[in-house]
Design a protein around this motif. Structure first.
Motif, PDB file in Angstrom:
ATOM      1  N   LEU A   1       0.731  19.182   4.259  1.00 57.78           N
ATOM      2  CA  LEU A   1       1.909  18.363   4.398  1.00 57.78           C
ATOM      3  C   LEU A   1       3.044  19.109   3.151  1.00 57.78           C
ATOM      4  N   GLU A   2       4.584  19.032   3.747  1.00 62.69           N
ATOM      5  CA  GLU A   2       5.262  19.469   2.703  1.00 62.69           C
ATOM      6  C   GLU A   2       6.568  18.526   2.889  1.00 62.69           C
ATOM      7  N   PHE A   3       7.019  18.310   1.658  1.00 67.10           N
ATOM      8  CA  PHE A   3       8.140  17.541   1.437  1.00 67.10           C
ATOM      9  C   PHE A   3       9.265  18.134   0.840  1.00 67.10           C
ATOM     10  N   PRO A   4      10.539  18.319   1.272  1.00 61.37           N
ATOM     11  CA  PRO A   4      11.705  19.009   0.800  1.00 61.37           C
ATOM     12  C   PRO A   4      11.996  18.356  -0.424  1.00 61.37           C
ATOM     13  N   THR A   5      12.460  19.242  -1.287  1.00 62.69           N
ATOM     14  CA  THR A   5      12.770  18.599  -2.819  1.00 62.69           C
ATOM     15  C   THR A   5      14.072  19.387  -3.217  1.00 62.69           C
ATOM     16  N   HIS A   6      14.695  18.759  -4.293  1.00 61.24           N
ATOM     17  CA  HIS A   6      15.939  19.138  -4.768  1.00 61.24           C
ATOM     18  C   HIS A   6      15.709  19.826  -6.013  1.00 61.24           C
ATOM     19  N   GLY A   7      16.115  20.950  -6.471  1.00 63.88           N
ATOM     20  CA  GLY A   7      16.268  21.630  -7.811  1.00 63.88           C
ATOM     21  C   GLY A   7      14.822  21.318  -8.532  1.00 63.88           C
ATOM     22  N   VAL A   8      13.739  21.737  -7.830  1.00 61.45           N
ATOM     23  CA  VAL A   8      12.507  21.444  -8.855  1.00 61.45           C
ATOM     24  C   VAL A   8      11.951  22.868  -8.689  1.00 61.45           C
ATOM     25  N   ALA A   9      11.926  23.362  -9.939  1.00 58.81           N
ATOM     26  CA  ALA A   9      11.556  24.887  -9.948  1.00 58.81           C
ATOM     27  C   ALA A   9       9.838  24.940  -9.348  1.00 58.81           C
ATOM     28  N   ASP A  10       9.649  26.043  -8.773  1.00 57.38           N
ATOM     29  CA  ASP A  10       8.449  26.420  -8.314  1.00 57.38           C
ATOM     30  C   ASP A  10       7.311  26.215  -9.475  1.00 57.38           C
ATOM     31  N   GLY A  11       6.318  25.935  -8.989  1.00 54.28           N
ATOM     32  CA  GLY A  11       5.052  25.847  -9.452  1.00 54.28           C
ATOM     33  C   GLY A  11       4.932  24.435 -10.571  1.00 54.28           C
ATOM     34  N   GLN A  12       6.047  23.810 -10.377  1.00 53.52           N
ATOM     35  CA  GLN A  12       5.779  22.315 -11.120  1.00 53.52           C
ATOM     36  C   GLN A  12       5.120  21.241 -10.207  1.00 53.52           C
ATOM     37  N   ARG A  13       4.532  20.397 -10.748  1.00 55.87           N
ATOM     38  CA  ARG A  13       3.843  19.431  -9.953  1.00 55.87           C
ATOM     39  C   ARG A  13       4.687  18.081  -9.656  1.00 55.87           C
ATOM     40  N   LEU A  14       4.493  17.474  -8.727  1.00 54.32           N
ATOM     41  CA  LEU A  14       5.310  16.163  -8.269  1.00 54.32           C
ATOM     42  C   LEU A  14       4.792  15.477  -7.348  1.00 54.32           C
ATOM     43  N   ARG A  15       4.995  14.152  -7.799  1.00 53.06           N
ATOM     44  CA  ARG A  15       3.998  13.098  -7.164  1.00 53.06           C
ATOM     45  C   ARG A  15       5.013  12.341  -5.844  1.00 53.06           C
ATOM     46  N   VAL A  16       4.368  12.669  -4.663  1.00 50.87           N
ATOM     47  CA  VAL A  16       5.326  11.938  -3.684  1.00 50.87           C
ATOM     48  C   VAL A  16       4.328  10.772  -3.169  1.00 50.87           C
ATOM     49  N   GLY A  17       5.169   9.654  -2.655  1.00 47.43           N
ATOM     50  CA  GLY A  17       4.709   8.655  -2.060  1.00 47.43           C
ATOM     51  C   GLY A  17       5.237   8.299  -0.628  1.00 47.43           C
ATOM     52  N   PHE A  18       4.477   7.724   0.211  1.00 47.38           N
ATOM     53  CA  PHE A  18       5.052   6.985   1.345  1.00 47.38           C
ATOM     54  C   PHE A  18       4.270   5.894   1.777  1.00 47.38           C
ATOM     55  N   ARG A  19       5.084   4.782   2.379  1.00 46.44           N
ATOM     56  CA  ARG A  19       4.354   3.785   2.711  1.00 46.44           C
ATOM     57  C   ARG A  19       3.611   3.989   4.124  1.00 46.44           C
TER      58      ARG A  19
ATOM     59  N   VAL B   1       0.987  -1.264  -0.202  1.00 45.80           N
ATOM     60  CA  VAL B   1      -0.062  -0.038   0.078  1.00 45.80           C
ATOM     61  C   VAL B   1       0.923   1.135   0.062  1.00 45.80           C
ATOM     62  N   MET B   2       0.627   2.272  -0.800  1.00 46.95           N
ATOM     63  CA  MET B   2       1.210   3.453  -0.919  1.00 46.95           C
ATOM     64  C   MET B   2       0.371   4.726  -0.752  1.00 46.95           C
ATOM     65  N   ASN B   3       0.659   5.682  -0.020  1.00 48.32           N
ATOM     66  CA  ASN B   3      -0.163   6.926  -0.057  1.00 48.32           C
ATOM     67  C   ASN B   3       0.717   7.790  -1.120  1.00 48.32           C
TER      68      ASN B   3
ATOM     69  N   LEU C   1      -7.514  15.704   4.127  1.00 48.06           N
ATOM     70  CA  LEU C   1      -6.642  14.665   3.351  1.00 48.06           C
ATOM     71  C   LEU C   1      -6.755  13.466   4.327  1.00 48.06           C
ATOM     72  N   ILE C   2      -6.826  12.072   3.724  1.00 50.66           N
ATOM     73  CA  ILE C   2      -6.792  10.972   4.333  1.00 50.66           C
ATOM     74  C   ILE C   2      -5.451  10.125   4.195  1.00 50.66           C
ATOM     75  N   ILE C   3      -4.942  10.017   5.247  1.00 52.45           N
ATOM     76  CA  ILE C   3      -3.592   9.155   5.057  1.00 52.45           C
ATOM     77  C   ILE C   3      -3.920   7.873   5.869  1.00 52.45           C
ATOM     78  N   ARG C   4      -3.111   6.825   4.891  1.00 52.99           N
ATOM     79  CA  ARG C   4      -3.187   5.469   5.554  1.00 52.99           C
ATOM     80  C   ARG C   4      -1.782   5.147   6.467  1.00 52.99           C
ATOM     81  N   ALA C   5      -1.986   4.686   7.686  1.00 55.64           N
ATOM     82  CA  ALA C   5      -0.882   4.461   8.360  1.00 55.64           C
ATOM     83  C   ALA C   5      -0.895   2.951   8.849  1.00 55.64           C
ATOM     84  N   ARG C   6       0.087   2.532   9.596  1.00 50.49           N
ATOM     85  CA  ARG C   6       0.154   1.152  10.006  1.00 50.49           C
ATOM     86  C   ARG C   6       0.784   1.012  11.463  1.00 50.49           C
ATOM     87  N   MET C   7       0.194   0.120  12.137  1.00 51.46           N
ATOM     88  CA  MET C   7       0.744  -0.096  13.373  1.00 51.46           C
ATOM     89  C   MET C   7       0.593  -1.438  14.014  1.00 51.46           C
ATOM     90  N   SER C   8       1.301  -1.755  14.906  1.00 52.77           N
ATOM     91  CA  SER C   8       1.164  -3.178  15.562  1.00 52.77           C
ATOM     92  C   SER C   8       0.038  -3.042  16.646  1.00 52.77           C
TER      93      SER C   8
END
Lengths: 367, 259
Positions: free
Chosen positions: A253-271, A235-237, A310-317
């Motif tokens: 939510l914010e994700f630091p990025t490298h050398g991507v110009a402002d205004g561009q779109r970027l897809r970010v995923g996390f487990r 599963v990936m968000n 925004l809905i985020i899926r998380a996992r836990m024991s």
């Protein structure tokens, strides 16, 4: 290499079902061909068996090119999705069919059938006809029939799709044990990533007729080669972010990025496992509402709703969940520990990014 | 269930019972005499013999036809598929007339066949031809749905185990098809025994040679010999019933794997 495909292509009319696929399967491996329906995985399996002929490329079995070898001469065992048992034959006759064709002497035949009956737990069912068997029993007969003539390669097309969950689990374990015992090179097709992860030691992932990735279950899960693989295995968000001030942003939510110009779109995923959750509202940066908890056994899946909706899926024991004294409807704090920028289709993915606590808290900082 | 039994009784059992009751008015020797004249014996022999032969021919070629119609895509397939029902729709007398014309010495086919010694009209062969014609749809229509549902996987499975096409057909497909073929055979056979219209024209109805039992019954009726007709009818009925039961038993054996 037991089996090798080199630039194999299969066109049905003008539609390419399999497009320039190259991979190899080592001797004695247990390999899963994984992908959504219509991705070409079954066609690949059928081409290896000889039931389908490639329109381009070469297939080698034990170093010998088999493109022009008819299915009858390839010495493969094939297990069909719908079992395809011979209705008019008893269990024993079904298993003995391939041996009769190979002209095994009757005594050897009987011994081999008895051996497989024992191996697959089909005792006392020898004289039954297929319609008198349960789904799981039929599947085992199909396996026994395919294995009887000692094939070089065992091929299985969605072998567990038609049985219910409990039996599916038993059959998976049986296949793993059988493989362990017989060491016959085995390739099976599945659309179930969990099944592929659990059963195989290598996974070949297909997407729209092309090979998307090949690797161990761990590799394809932890180092997916593309967004498709990342989303298909596990599963990936996934968030479709916009870049502003050097940060890919989606809602709060914010994700630091490298050398991507402002205004561009970027897809970010996390487990889901990369989402940290605390019952202390100040422990992490974001507040969220625990909307739902799904019990998956030892693990729980949490559905968190951020203030923006925004809905985020998380996992836990289960233990962690109890320790934090969580329940549906509670407010929690959360942060994302690891994420990955998802490249566009066809591009390879950059490595996963780990975020330390402080970094996530301070916008504008790079990594 | 009750309704079905009632329905069956009114339509089938009552008329048959009536027939038997009338015949019971005869003493056994009287009945035996009426039912076993030389002419009657010859008629039984022709009716059952020709019906069996026709049903066999239909079982073989009907199966082939059904196979081709289900498995192959070719121009005109739908037309041929529709034509299969033709013998059902055509008044049997018309079929008989057409066949008689076709096979007569000056007919379309007859002009070529008769010089070769193949006489279609006014011979037992003609009877077989007519009975084959009317029975054909039964086999095709019984088999078609079965073939459509026949698992192609089974054939592929046989291939992966090393079986060639012939072996696959003989060991895998044929045993699966045998029960429906036998059903089709029984239907075609039953139809052939009762067939009248299409046969009388082509057979010529020569007593003891090409006269079928149903025709003999009609002759007896025309002679106002009702009891004679009924005696023949009872014999026809009993033999047909016995044969159909026998076919049914065989069919159950052939179908043992799905019960």
């Amino acid at each position: 290499m037991s089996i090798e495909l080199k630039n194999v292509t299969k066109q049905f009319g003008s539609v390419p079902a399999v497009n320039d696929v190259t991979f190899g399967v080592g001797d004695g491996q247990l390999v899963a061909l994984l992908g959504p329906s219509g991705c070409g995985k079954t066609t690949v399996l059928r081409m290896i068996s000889g039931l389908e002929t490639p329109t381009g490329g070469d297939i080698f079995v034990r170093g010998k090119r088999v493109n022009d070898v008819p299915v009858q001469k390839r010495n493969i065992g094939f297990v069909f999705q719908g079992y395809a048992l011979f209705k008019s034959m008893s269990v024993a006759d079904n298993i003995a069919f391939g041996l009769k064709i190979k002209r095994w002497p009757k005594a050897d035949r009987d011994a081999r059938v008895a051996e497989l009956i024992t191996l697959l737990g089909l005792k006392d069912l020898e004289r039954r006809y297929p319609h008198q068997l349960s789904g799981g029993q039929r599947q085992r007969v199909a396996l026994a029939r395919a294995l009887a003539p000692k094939p070089d390669v065992l091929l299985l097309d969605e072998p567990f799709a038609a049985v219910d969950a409990k039996i599916r689990q038993d059959l998976r374990e049986m296949l793993v044990n059988l493989h362990h015992e017989l060491k016959v090179t085995t390739i099976f097709v599945t659309h179930d990533q969990e099944e592929a992860m659990e059963v195989s030691n290598r996974i070949v992932i297909f997407d729209k007729g092309r090979l998307a990735q090949i690797g161990t279950p761990r590799e394809v899960y932890e180092e997916p080669a593309s967004e498709f693989v990342a989303r298909f295995v596990g599963v990936m968000n996934v968030l479709d972010c916009e870049v502003r001030d050097g940060m890919a942003r989606f809602g709060e939510l914010e994700f630091p990025t490298h050398g991507v110009a402002d205004g561009q779109r970027l897809r970010v995923g996390f487990r889901p496992y990369a989402v940290q959750v605390s019952n202390e509202l100040t422990a992490y940066r974001h507040r969220a509402l625990l909307r739902h908890t799904y019990f998956l056994g030892v693990l729980l899946r949490l559905e968190l709703e951020l203030p923006s909706g925004l809905i985020i899926r998380a996992r836990m024991s289960k233990e962690e969940y109890a320790r934090l004294n969580l329940s549906e409807g509670r407010e929690v704090s959360m942060q994302i520990r690891q994420y990955r920028v998802l490249a566009r289709e066809g591009e390879s993915l950059p490595p996963e990014v780990s975020v330390t606590h402080s970094l996530a808290l301070s916008p504008g900082e790079g990594i | 269930m009750g309704f079905t039994l009632f329905y069956l009784s009114v339509l089938v059992l009552v008329p048959i019972a009536g027939l038997f009751l009338r015949v019971f008015q005869l003493s056994w020797p009287e009945f035996w005499k009426l039912a076993t004249t030389d002419r009657a014996l010859a008629a039984y022999q022709l009716t059952f013999g020709a019906s069996l032969v026709a049903a066999f021919i239909n079982a073989i070629f009907g199966t082939l036809l059904a196979w081709v119609l289900v498995r192959y895509e070719f121009p005109g397939r739908r037309l041929i598929d529709a034509l299969v029902d033709f013998p059902f729709a055509l008044p049997t007398a018309v079929a008989g007339l057409t066949l008689a014309n076709l096979f007569a010495a000056n007919g379309w086919l007859g002009q070529f066949l008769v010089p070769l010694g193949i006489k279609g009209a006014f011979t037992p062969l003609g009877v077989v031809i007519a009975l084959t014609f009317v029975g054909m749809p039964f086999v095709v229509r019984t088999l078609q749905p079965v073939l459509e549902h026949l698992d192609r996987d089974m054939e592929e499975a046989a291939a992966t185990l090393g079986a060639g096409r012939l072996r696959t057909f003989v060991s895998v497909i044929a045993p699966t098809l045998l029960p429906p073929v036998m059903t089709g055979f029984a239907l075609a056979f039953a139809r052939a025994i009762g067939e009248y219209g299409s046969v009388v024209f082509i057979s010529g109805n020569i007593p003891k040679k090409t006269e079928i039992a149903p025709y003999l019954i009609v002759i007896r009726l025309e002679e106002y010999d009702y009891l004679g007709a009924m005696a023949l009818a009872v014999v026809l009925l009993v033999i047909s019933f016995a044969l159909l039961v026998a076919i049914n038993v065989l069919e159950q054996w052939a179908n043992r794997f799905s019960r």
